[in-house]
Design a protein around this motif. Structure first.
Motif, PDB file in Angstrom:
ATOM      1  N   PRO A  65       0.816  -1.215   0.000  1.00  0.00           N
ATOM      2  CA  PRO A  65       0.000   0.000   0.000  1.00  0.00           C
ATOM      3  C   PRO A  65       0.852   1.269   0.000  1.00  0.00           C
ATOM      4  CG  PRO A  65      -0.145  -1.118   2.108  1.00  0.00           C
ATOM      5  CD  PRO A  65       0.595  -2.025   1.190  1.00  0.00           C
ATOM      6  N   GLU A  66       2.062   1.193   0.560  1.00  0.00           N
ATOM      7  CA  GLU A  66       2.937   2.374   0.547  1.00  0.00           C
ATOM      8  C   GLU A  66       3.324   2.738  -0.880  1.00  0.00           C
ATOM      9  OE1 GLU A  66       4.059  -0.503   2.136  1.00  0.00           O
ATOM     10  OE2 GLU A  66       3.262  -0.035   4.119  1.00  0.00           O
ATOM     11  N   ASP A 104      -2.871  -5.778   0.245  1.00  0.00           N
ATOM     12  CA  ASP A 104      -3.345  -5.769   1.630  1.00  0.00           C
ATOM     13  C   ASP A 104      -3.247  -4.348   2.192  1.00  0.00           C
ATOM     14  OD1 ASP A 104      -4.139  -6.390   4.163  1.00  0.00           O
ATOM     15  OD2 ASP A 104      -2.233  -7.289   4.751  1.00  0.00           O
ATOM     16  N   PHE A 105      -4.385  -3.701   2.346  1.00  0.00           N
ATOM     17  CA  PHE A 105      -4.422  -2.341   2.866  1.00  0.00           C
ATOM     18  C   PHE A 105      -4.652  -2.279   4.370  1.00  0.00           C
ATOM     19  CE2 PHE A 105      -5.483  -1.690  -1.609  1.00  0.00           C
ATOM     20  CZ  PHE A 105      -4.627  -0.656  -1.930  1.00  0.00           C
ATOM     21  N   THR A 106      -4.738  -3.423   5.033  1.00  0.00           N
ATOM     22  CA  THR A 106      -5.022  -3.422   6.468  1.00  0.00           C
ATOM     23  C   THR A 106      -3.920  -2.744   7.273  1.00  0.00           C
ATOM     24  OG1 THR A 106      -4.091  -5.643   6.687  1.00  0.00           O
ATOM     25  CG2 THR A 106      -6.483  -5.463   6.395  1.00  0.00           C
ATOM     26  N   GLN A 107      -2.670  -2.851   6.812  1.00  0.00           N
ATOM     27  CA  GLN A 107      -1.597  -2.214   7.561  1.00  0.00           C
ATOM     28  C   GLN A 107      -1.699  -0.690   7.527  1.00  0.00           C
ATOM     29  OE1 GLN A 107       2.360  -2.576   5.699  1.00  0.00           O
ATOM     30  NE2 GLN A 107       1.344  -3.758   4.101  1.00  0.00           N
ATOM     31  N   ASP A 110      -3.661   0.403  10.456  1.00  0.00           N
ATOM     32  CA  ASP A 110      -2.991   0.227  11.741  1.00  0.00           C
ATOM     33  C   ASP A 110      -1.992   1.331  12.062  1.00  0.00           C
ATOM     34  OD1 ASP A 110      -4.437  -2.085  11.917  1.00  0.00           O
ATOM     35  OD2 ASP A 110      -2.785  -3.360  11.217  1.00  0.00           O
ATOM     36  N   GLN A 111      -1.611   2.111  11.074  1.00  0.00           N
ATOM     37  CA  GLN A 111      -0.617   3.159  11.327  1.00  0.00           C
ATOM     38  C   GLN A 111      -1.084   4.482  10.722  1.00  0.00           C
ATOM     39  OE1 GLN A 111       3.038   2.621   9.118  1.00  0.00           O
ATOM     40  NE2 GLN A 111       2.081   1.047   7.866  1.00  0.00           N
ATOM     41  N   ASP A 112      -0.540   5.558  11.226  1.00  0.00           N
ATOM     42  CA  ASP A 112      -0.876   6.882  10.726  1.00  0.00           C
ATOM     43  C   ASP A 112       0.145   7.259   9.655  1.00  0.00           C
ATOM     44  OD1 ASP A 112      -1.907   9.387  10.319  1.00  0.00           O
ATOM     45  OD2 ASP A 112      -0.947  10.267  12.075  1.00  0.00           O
ATOM     46  N   LEU A 113      -0.240   7.160   8.367  1.00  0.00           N
ATOM     47  CA  LEU A 113       0.703   7.421   7.286  1.00  0.00           C
ATOM     48  C   LEU A 113       0.908   8.904   7.013  1.00  0.00           C
ATOM     49  CD1 LEU A 113      -0.177   4.621   4.759  1.00  0.00           C
ATOM     50  CD2 LEU A 113       1.694   4.727   6.378  1.00  0.00           C
TER      51      LEU A 113
END
Length: 122
Positions: A65-66, A104-107, A110-113
């Motif tokens: 996703p990054e 997989d976009f779930t990560q 879980d974090q503030d990008l």
């Protein structure tokens, strides 16, 4: 809200009357057309990007996703503003749109990008 001449073309309950749209100025119509055209280009680019991502995934590339966070669908380099465009393809029915990407976009949840700079478009 009752209709009145000073209501800006709005009739009962604040809905725009059909005659109000016909009274639009040519400049306002151009603005609406440009917004529609821009949205169509962005959507088309998003479809192209999704297709390329699917092909890369099939070839075995790992795309996170990054990686996708840095891609903007507002690309205009390929558009010929005053160019010639073929219209023979207008009758061809496109394939059905597939919104599924195997990324997989779930990560991301879980974090503030935003803190890492991923919250803004390129």
């Amino acid at each position: 809200m009752a209709w009145s001449a000073g209501s800006g073309g709005r009739g009962v309950r604040g809905r725009r009357s059909p005659s109000a749209d016909r009274r639009q100025t040519p400049a306002r119509r151009r603005l609406k057309f440009n917004a529609l055209l821009t949205n169509a280009v962005i959507f088309h680019n998003a479809l192209d990007i999704a297709e390329i991502v699917r092909r890369l995934l099939e070839e075995g590339w790992e795309i996170g996703p990054e990686d996708l966070a840095h891609i903007s669908p507002y690309l205009t380099e390929h558009i010929k503003r005053f160019g010639e465009y073929s219209t023979h393809e207008l009758g061809i029915r496109p394939e059905a749109y597939d919104p599924k990407l195997d990324v997989d976009f779930t990560q991301l949840r879980d974090q503030d990008l935003r803190a890492e700079g991923f919250g803004t478009a390129a």
